[in-house]
Design a protein around this motif. Structure first.
Motif, PDB file in Angstrom:
ATOM      1  N   LEU A 146      34.175  46.123  28.874  1.00  0.00           N
ATOM      2  CA  LEU A 146      35.109  46.610  29.875  1.00  0.00           C
ATOM      3  C   LEU A 146      34.745  45.916  31.177  1.00  0.00           C
ATOM      4  CD1 LEU A 146      37.223  48.492  31.119  1.00  0.00           C
ATOM      5  CD2 LEU A 146      35.438  50.223  31.294  1.00  0.00           C
ATOM      6  N   VAL A 147      35.702  45.260  31.798  1.00  0.00           N
ATOM      7  CA  VAL A 147      35.455  44.536  33.041  1.00  0.00           C
ATOM      8  C   VAL A 147      36.358  45.139  34.113  1.00  0.00           C
ATOM      9  CG1 VAL A 147      35.464  42.288  34.195  1.00  0.00           C
ATOM     10  CG2 VAL A 147      34.906  42.438  31.750  1.00  0.00           C
ATOM     11  N   TRP A 148      35.751  45.635  35.174  1.00  0.00           N
ATOM     12  CA  TRP A 148      36.464  46.259  36.274  1.00  0.00           C
ATOM     13  C   TRP A 148      36.418  45.289  37.448  1.00  0.00           C
ATOM     14  CZ3 TRP A 148      38.820  51.020  35.977  1.00  0.00           C
ATOM     15  CH2 TRP A 148      39.280  51.554  37.172  1.00  0.00           C
ATOM     16  N   LYS A 149      37.586  44.829  37.924  1.00  0.00           N
ATOM     17  CA  LYS A 149      37.637  43.884  39.039  1.00  0.00           C
ATOM     18  C   LYS A 149      38.377  44.510  40.206  1.00  0.00           C
ATOM     19  CE  LYS A 149      37.562  39.401  36.813  1.00  0.00           C
ATOM     20  NZ  LYS A 149      38.227  38.102  36.776  1.00  0.00           N
ATOM     21  N   SER A 150      37.964  44.172  41.397  1.00  0.00           N
ATOM     22  CA  SER A 150      38.709  44.616  42.573  1.00  0.00           C
ATOM     23  C   SER A 150      38.959  43.418  43.480  1.00  0.00           C
ATOM     24  CB  SER A 150      37.964  45.723  43.312  1.00  0.00           C
ATOM     25  OG  SER A 150      36.785  45.231  43.898  1.00  0.00           O
ATOM     26  N   TYR A 151      40.105  43.459  44.138  1.00  0.00           N
ATOM     27  CA  TYR A 151      40.537  42.362  45.002  1.00  0.00           C
ATOM     28  C   TYR A 151      41.109  42.936  46.292  1.00  0.00           C
ATOM     29  CZ  TYR A 151      40.768  39.946  40.476  1.00  0.00           C
ATOM     30  OH  TYR A 151      40.479  39.434  39.238  1.00  0.00           O
ATOM     31  N   THR A 152      41.050  42.156  47.352  1.00  0.00           N
ATOM     32  CA  THR A 152      41.760  42.450  48.591  1.00  0.00           C
ATOM     33  C   THR A 152      42.617  41.239  48.897  1.00  0.00           C
ATOM     34  OG1 THR A 152      39.935  43.808  49.388  1.00  0.00           O
ATOM     35  CG2 THR A 152      41.498  43.026  51.037  1.00  0.00           C
ATOM     36  N   MET A 153      43.871  41.478  49.243  1.00  0.00           N
ATOM     37  CA  MET A 153      44.791  40.367  49.490  1.00  0.00           C
ATOM     38  C   MET A 153      45.776  40.731  50.593  1.00  0.00           C
ATOM     39  SD  MET A 153      47.441  40.632  46.250  1.00  0.00           S
ATOM     40  CE  MET A 153      48.461  39.298  46.857  1.00  0.00           C
ATOM     41  N   ALA A 154      46.412  39.718  51.143  1.00  0.00           N
ATOM     42  CA  ALA A 154      47.425  39.914  52.171  1.00  0.00           C
ATOM     43  C   ALA A 154      48.763  40.269  51.519  1.00  0.00           C
ATOM     44  CB  ALA A 154      47.578  38.649  53.008  1.00  0.00           C
ATOM     45  N   ALA A 155      49.499  41.162  52.160  1.00  0.00           N
ATOM     46  CA  ALA A 155      50.842  41.500  51.688  1.00  0.00           C
ATOM     47  C   ALA A 155      51.700  40.229  51.678  1.00  0.00           C
ATOM     48  CB  ALA A 155      51.464  42.547  52.599  1.00  0.00           C
ATOM     49  N   GLY A 156      52.528  40.094  50.666  1.00  0.00           N
ATOM     50  CA  GLY A 156      53.417  38.934  50.562  1.00  0.00           C
ATOM     51  C   GLY A 156      52.787  37.708  49.924  1.00  0.00           C
ATOM     52  N   ALA A 157      51.482  37.724  49.706  1.00  0.00           N
ATOM     53  CA  ALA A 157      50.796  36.579  49.094  1.00  0.00           C
ATOM     54  C   ALA A 157      50.809  36.722  47.571  1.00  0.00           C
ATOM     55  CB  ALA A 157      49.361  36.500  49.603  1.00  0.00           C
ATOM     56  N   THR A 158      50.361  35.683  46.889  1.00  0.00           N
ATOM     57  CA  THR A 158      50.192  35.710  45.436  1.00  0.00           C
ATOM     58  C   THR A 158      48.708  35.552  45.145  1.00  0.00           C
ATOM     59  OG1 THR A 158      52.380  34.764  45.037  1.00  0.00           O
ATOM     60  CG2 THR A 158      50.780  34.565  43.256  1.00  0.00           C
ATOM     61  N   LEU A 159      48.195  36.382  44.250  1.00  0.00           N
ATOM     62  CA  LEU A 159      46.786  36.396  43.908  1.00  0.00           C
ATOM     63  C   LEU A 159      46.574  35.770  42.538  1.00  0.00           C
ATOM     64  CD1 LEU A 159      43.840  37.502  44.372  1.00  0.00           C
ATOM     65  CD2 LEU A 159      44.617  39.571  43.181  1.00  0.00           C
ATOM     66  N   GLU A 160      45.696  34.754  42.451  1.00  0.00           N
ATOM     67  CA  GLU A 160      45.296  34.232  41.145  1.00  0.00           C
ATOM     68  C   GLU A 160      44.234  35.176  40.598  1.00  0.00           C
ATOM     69  OE1 GLU A 160      42.910  30.521  39.245  1.00  0.00           O
ATOM     70  OE2 GLU A 160      44.610  29.970  40.532  1.00  0.00           O
ATOM     71  N   VAL A 161      44.616  35.952  39.611  1.00  0.00           N
ATOM     72  CA  VAL A 161      43.732  36.954  39.028  1.00  0.00           C
ATOM     73  C   VAL A 161      42.749  36.299  38.077  1.00  0.00           C
ATOM     74  CG1 VAL A 161      43.665  39.020  37.580  1.00  0.00           C
ATOM     75  CG2 VAL A 161      45.493  38.727  39.259  1.00  0.00           C
ATOM     76  N   GLU A 162      43.232  35.402  37.256  1.00  0.00           N
ATOM     77  CA  GLU A 162      42.372  34.780  36.249  1.00  0.00           C
ATOM     78  C   GLU A 162      42.995  33.483  35.768  1.00  0.00           C
ATOM     79  OE1 GLU A 162      39.623  35.792  32.573  1.00  0.00           O
ATOM     80  OE2 GLU A 162      40.512  37.390  33.728  1.00  0.00           O
ATOM     81  N   PHE A 163      42.133  32.495  35.519  1.00  0.00           N
ATOM     82  CA  PHE A 163      42.543  31.273  34.830  1.00  0.00           C
ATOM     83  C   PHE A 163      41.517  31.027  33.746  1.00  0.00           C
ATOM     84  CE2 PHE A 163      42.517  26.586  34.285  1.00  0.00           C
ATOM     85  CZ  PHE A 163      43.767  26.479  33.700  1.00  0.00           C
TER      86      PHE A 163
END
Length: 146
Positions: A36-53
């Protein structure tokens, strides 16, 4: 043997107790090949986040025979997670024989999160990551959109 549902109770208790990680990854071992992998991110509204590649490549940057896959199992409530096969830049750690591949696009599977227009707050989603070497990672993400 621990079950997936049992570990969710442990994670829920940690989150309710204020132990939720900020901008980091926490891994809980379930069985030999399942985590089980728990990830947390903070990002700017309106942006796109690369979660995983996920790029399964050889040291010469050619694709391996076996490739990893990502499967969405819990949609975000306030945005969209897209998963697609594409080419992108991997992020192998320095010292990994594939580190040189970070400088060029290689084939893989990409997960991108985009919050809904105007959304600010916290969103969550779930996906499973089946690695090329047979691991199953139950991924849980919390995204703080500011």
């Amino acid at each position: 043997m621990a079950t997936w549902h049992g570990w969710m109770g442990v994670v829920a208790a940690l989150v309710l107790a204020g132990c939720q990680p900020q901008d980091r990854t926490t891994v809980l071992k379930i069985t030999g090949s399942e985590n089980l992998v728990w990830k947390s991110y903070t990002m700017a509204a309106g942006a796109t986040l690369e979660v995983e590649f996920d790029a399964s490549v050889n040291p010469d940057c050619t694709p391996t025979v076996a490739q990893g896959t990502l499967r969405l199992i819990g949609e975000p409530s306030h945005g969209k997670l897209t998963i697609e096969k594409t080419e992108s830049f991997p992020n192998f750690k320095h010292g990994d024989p594939r580190w040189q591949c970070n400088k060029k696009r290689v084939p893989g599977v990409l997960a991108l999160y985009r919050p809904d227009d105007g959304f600010v707050g916290e969103d969550t989603f779930k996906y499973d990551h089946y690695t090329a070497d047979g691991q199953l990672l139950h991924m849980r993400a919390v995204v703080s959109v500011k």
